[in-house]
Motif scaffolding. Structure first.
Motif, PDB file in Angstrom:
ATOM      1  N   GLY A 159      16.109 -15.553 -25.054  1.00 14.19           N
ATOM      2  CA  GLY A 159      15.987 -14.278 -24.474  1.00 14.19           C
ATOM      3  C   GLY A 159      14.719 -13.457 -24.530  1.00 14.19           C
ATOM      4  O   GLY A 159      14.537 -12.640 -24.706  1.00 14.19           O
ATOM      5  N   ILE A 160      13.441 -14.449 -24.822  1.00 12.10           N
ATOM      6  CA  ILE A 160      12.282 -13.734 -24.990  1.00 12.10           C
ATOM      7  C   ILE A 160      11.745 -13.387 -23.765  1.00 12.10           C
ATOM      8  O   ILE A 160      11.626 -14.182 -22.921  1.00 12.10           O
ATOM      9  CB  ILE A 160      11.463 -14.667 -26.015  1.00 12.10           C
ATOM     10  N   GLU A 161      11.140 -12.226 -23.620  1.00 11.06           N
ATOM     11  CA  GLU A 161      10.356 -11.799 -22.419  1.00 11.06           C
ATOM     12  C   GLU A 161       9.359 -12.877 -21.750  1.00 11.06           C
ATOM     13  O   GLU A 161       9.289 -13.268 -20.545  1.00 11.06           O
ATOM     14  CB  GLU A 161       9.919 -10.738 -22.247  1.00 11.06           C
ATOM     15  N   GLN A 162       8.460 -13.250 -22.744  1.00 15.17           N
ATOM     16  CA  GLN A 162       7.439 -14.141 -22.607  1.00 15.17           C
ATOM     17  C   GLN A 162       7.934 -15.608 -22.212  1.00 15.17           C
ATOM     18  O   GLN A 162       7.061 -16.390 -21.478  1.00 15.17           O
ATOM     19  CB  GLN A 162       6.296 -14.221 -23.439  1.00 15.17           C
ATOM     20  N   ILE A 163       8.779 -15.844 -22.578  1.00 15.29           N
ATOM     21  CA  ILE A 163       9.362 -17.255 -22.485  1.00 15.29           C
ATOM     22  C   ILE A 163      10.697 -17.303 -21.625  1.00 15.29           C
ATOM     23  O   ILE A 163      11.887 -17.512 -22.083  1.00 15.29           O
ATOM     24  CB  ILE A 163       9.774 -18.067 -23.697  1.00 15.29           C
TER      25      ILE A 163
END
Length: 136
Positions: A28-32
């Motif tokens: 759930g990381i925004e950049q990934i």
């Protein structure tokens, strides 16, 4: 496409893409993001699949003398268009902010991971080649 190794690499690309995409979804990381990883993997799969088909067809009809000059020209044009098309699609996907560049690279790395895995499997599980004896 008759080479089983190329087919296994294509299947591995899809499997690694699924695993990377699900991992991105769980993190759930925004950049990934999930979508970026999936797009990168699908583009890697389609690029390698088309490349495998073009190369297999090119060398299917070749004999001892090699590929016909006219066929080689057609093949090189197809490969150029394939590479340019992939570059245009990649740039379009990133510029339209459909996915993050880092996520795209993670998904596209499935191609290199699949090739590395198949190479290691070949080295570990292949039968040793018979050594040729020097005639003295």
């Amino acid at each position: 496409m008759k080479d089983k190794r190329l087919l296994r690499i294509n299947i591995l690309i899809l499997a690694i893409t699924v695993v990377l995409s699900l991992t991105a979804l769980l993190l759930g990381i925004e950049q990934i993001g999930f979508l970026g990883v999936a797009i990168g993997g699908v583009l890697a799969f389609s690029y390698f699949l088309l490349l495998s088909i073009f190369i297999s067809k090119a060398f299917l009809g070749g004999g001892e003398e090699g590929i016909n000059t006219k066929e080689a020209g057609k093949l090189s044009l197809k490969l150029l268009l394939l590479t340019a098309g992939l570059a245009i699609v990649t740039i379009a996907v990133i510029l339209t902010r459909l996915c993050q560049p880092f996520a795209f690279l993670i998904g596209f790395s499935a191609l290199f991971g699949a090739i590395a895995f198949e190479t290691m499997a070949f080295l570990v599980f292949s039968k040793p080649q018979k050594e040729t004896e020097n005639e003295n």
